[in-house]
Design a protein around this motif. Structure first.
Motif, short mmCIF file in Angstrom:
data_model
loop_
_atom_site.label_atom_id
_atom_site.label_comp_id
_atom_site.label_asym_id
_atom_site.label_seq_id
_atom_site.Cartn_x
_atom_site.Cartn_y
_atom_site.Cartn_z
N PRO A 39 0.83 -1.21 0.00
CA PRO A 39 0.00 0.00 0.00
C PRO A 39 0.86 1.26 0.00
CG PRO A 39 0.03 -0.98 2.18
CD PRO A 39 0.74 -1.95 1.27
N TYR A 40 0.26 2.37 -0.38
CA TYR A 40 1.00 3.63 -0.42
C TYR A 40 0.08 4.81 -0.20
CZ TYR A 40 -0.79 3.98 -5.22
OH TYR A 40 -1.61 4.06 -6.32
N ILE A 41 0.69 5.90 0.20
CA ILE A 41 0.02 7.19 0.29
C ILE A 41 0.87 8.20 -0.48
CG2 ILE A 41 1.16 7.71 2.49
CD1 ILE A 41 -1.33 9.35 3.25
N ARG A 78 -3.35 10.87 -2.48
CA ARG A 78 -3.74 9.60 -3.05
C ARG A 78 -3.52 8.48 -2.04
NH1 ARG A 78 -1.07 9.64 -9.16
NH2 ARG A 78 -2.73 10.90 -10.13
N LEU A 79 -4.39 7.47 -2.12
CA LEU A 79 -4.24 6.24 -1.35
C LEU A 79 -4.40 5.08 -2.31
CD1 LEU A 79 -6.44 7.06 1.77
CD2 LEU A 79 -3.95 7.04 1.68
N GLY A 80 -3.55 4.06 -2.21
CA GLY A 80 -3.67 2.95 -3.13
C GLY A 80 -2.94 1.72 -2.68
N TYR A 81 -3.12 0.67 -3.46
CA TYR A 81 -2.41 -0.58 -3.22
C TYR A 81 -2.06 -1.19 -4.57
CZ TYR A 81 -1.22 -5.32 -1.87
OH TYR A 81 -0.55 -6.51 -1.72
N ASP A 82 -0.81 -1.62 -4.71
CA ASP A 82 -0.33 -2.27 -5.93
C ASP A 82 0.10 -3.70 -5.61
OD1 ASP A 82 -0.66 -0.08 -7.65
OD2 ASP A 82 1.25 0.76 -7.01
N HIS A 83 -0.02 -4.56 -6.61
CA HIS A 83 0.45 -5.94 -6.45
C HIS A 83 1.08 -6.41 -7.76
CE1 HIS A 83 0.77 -9.95 -4.83
NE2 HIS A 83 0.17 -10.42 -5.92
N GLY A 183 13.95 4.40 -3.71
CA GLY A 183 14.27 3.58 -2.56
C GLY A 183 13.18 2.56 -2.39
N GLU A 184 13.28 1.75 -1.36
CA GLU A 184 12.29 0.70 -1.15
C GLU A 184 10.93 1.27 -0.77
OE1 GLU A 184 11.69 -3.36 1.52
OE2 GLU A 184 13.44 -2.07 1.82
N HIS A 185 10.91 2.47 -0.18
CA HIS A 185 9.66 3.00 0.35
C HIS A 185 9.22 4.32 -0.28
CE1 HIS A 185 9.48 -0.05 3.47
NE2 HIS A 185 10.75 0.18 3.71
N ALA A 186 9.85 4.76 -1.35
CA ALA A 186 9.46 6.03 -1.95
C ALA A 186 9.61 5.97 -3.46
CB ALA A 186 10.29 7.18 -1.40
N THR A 187 8.64 6.55 -4.18
CA THR A 187 8.70 6.62 -5.64
C THR A 187 8.28 8.01 -6.09
OG1 THR A 187 6.43 5.80 -5.85
CG2 THR A 187 8.19 4.17 -5.94
N VAL A 223 4.96 12.40 -5.20
CA VAL A 223 5.75 11.36 -4.54
C VAL A 223 4.80 10.40 -3.81
CG1 VAL A 223 6.08 12.80 -2.51
CG2 VAL A 223 7.64 10.89 -2.93
N ASN A 224 5.09 9.11 -3.91
CA ASN A 224 4.34 8.09 -3.19
C ASN A 224 5.23 7.49 -2.10
OD1 ASN A 224 2.02 8.34 -4.74
ND2 ASN A 224 2.66 6.76 -6.19
N PHE A 225 4.67 7.31 -0.92
CA PHE A 225 5.38 6.67 0.18
C PHE A 225 4.76 5.31 0.42
CE2 PHE A 225 5.53 11.27 0.81
CZ PHE A 225 6.90 11.47 0.92
N ARG A 226 5.56 4.27 0.26
CA ARG A 226 5.07 2.90 0.37
C ARG A 226 5.45 2.29 1.73
NH1 ARG A 226 3.47 0.93 -4.63
NH2 ARG A 226 3.73 2.48 -6.27
N PHE A 227 4.54 1.51 2.28
CA PHE A 227 4.80 0.94 3.60
C PHE A 227 4.30 -0.49 3.68
CE2 PHE A 227 1.06 3.63 3.42
CZ PHE A 227 0.05 2.83 3.90
#
Length: 227
Positions: A39-41, A78-83, A183-187, A223-227
């Motif tokens: 998921p990301y915000i 934005r809120l989302g989830y990728d797979h 990085g692993e947590h940011a795009t 920017v998206n922050f993934r967690f």
């Protein structure tokens, strides 16, 4: 010498995947070890531009219409989830909410006399949809589509027009975009979208119908922050 050279080549071949992993430039992230399946915000901002078409029809079949330029800025969350469903194929869902000052401004004249400045404002924009894409090293390329919701208000010289405040709109939004993993947590993301709210009746009484048709292009970065 040939033996030493061959051993060197084998050693380099064995260490290259490790080096590639260290600098995050693998040819394709695996399903379990990539920055995308989570998921990301995100925070986004951009510019929009398009056309607002106004038309009036009466019960006798008469019709007039005209177009105005529609543009401004937007910003939101934005809120989302990728797979990642395979090594390179990604699917996801997301929702976003933006505040905007995207608007059209035009002087209203009757018989050569200016009555006032009419403004049509897109006060907010929400999109609920999905996307599909391909990952390539640290990059993600994707297409997106979804339902678009908006609130449009109309004013004359800054004064609200009764009945034309925050009219809810329903339409669609489609486009393409790209993300880069820093990085692993940011795009970082750059995206284009086309949004169309189609024809909407502003007034419908005494055999007279006044409608508008709003569509616009939007380019955003963020920017998206993934967690």
């Amino acid at each position: 010498m040939k033996t030493i050279l061959s051993a060197s080549v084998v050693a380099m071949a064995m260490t290259m995947p490790v080096l590639a992993t260290d600098i995050g430039l693998r040819s394709a992230y695996g399903v379990q070890d990539n920055p995308w399946s989570r998921p990301y915000i995100g925070l986004v901002g951009g510019v929009g531009s398009g056309d607002l078409t106004l038309s009036a029809d009466d019960s006798f079949g008469n019709s007039i219409s005209g177009s105005q330029t529609f543009g401004g800025l937007s910003g939101g969350i934005r809120l989302g989830y990728d797979h990642v469903v395979s090594e390179n194929v990604l699917v996801g869902g997301r929702g976003e909410l933006n505040l905007t000052n995207i608007a059209s401004r035009n002087e209203l004249s009757v018989g050569g006399t200016t009555i006032g400045t009419v403004e049509h404002n897109l006060d907010w924009l929400a999109v609920l949809g999905a996307r599909i894409g391909m990952t390539d090293r640290n990059m993600l390329y994707y297409a997106h589509a979804g339902a678009a919701f908006g609130g449009v208000s109309s004013t004359i010289d800054g004064n609200d027009i009764p009945g034309l405040i925050d009219n809810p709109r329903l339409g669609y939004s489609v486009g393409i975009g790209a993300e880069y993993a820093i990085g692993e947590h940011a795009t970082l993301v750059t995206e284009y979208s086309y949004t169309d709210f189609a024809k909407f009746d502003l007034y419908n009484e005494a055999g007279i119908t006044v409608s508008d048709d709003l569509s616009f292009h939007r380019i955003v970065t963020g920017v998206n922050f993934r967690f």
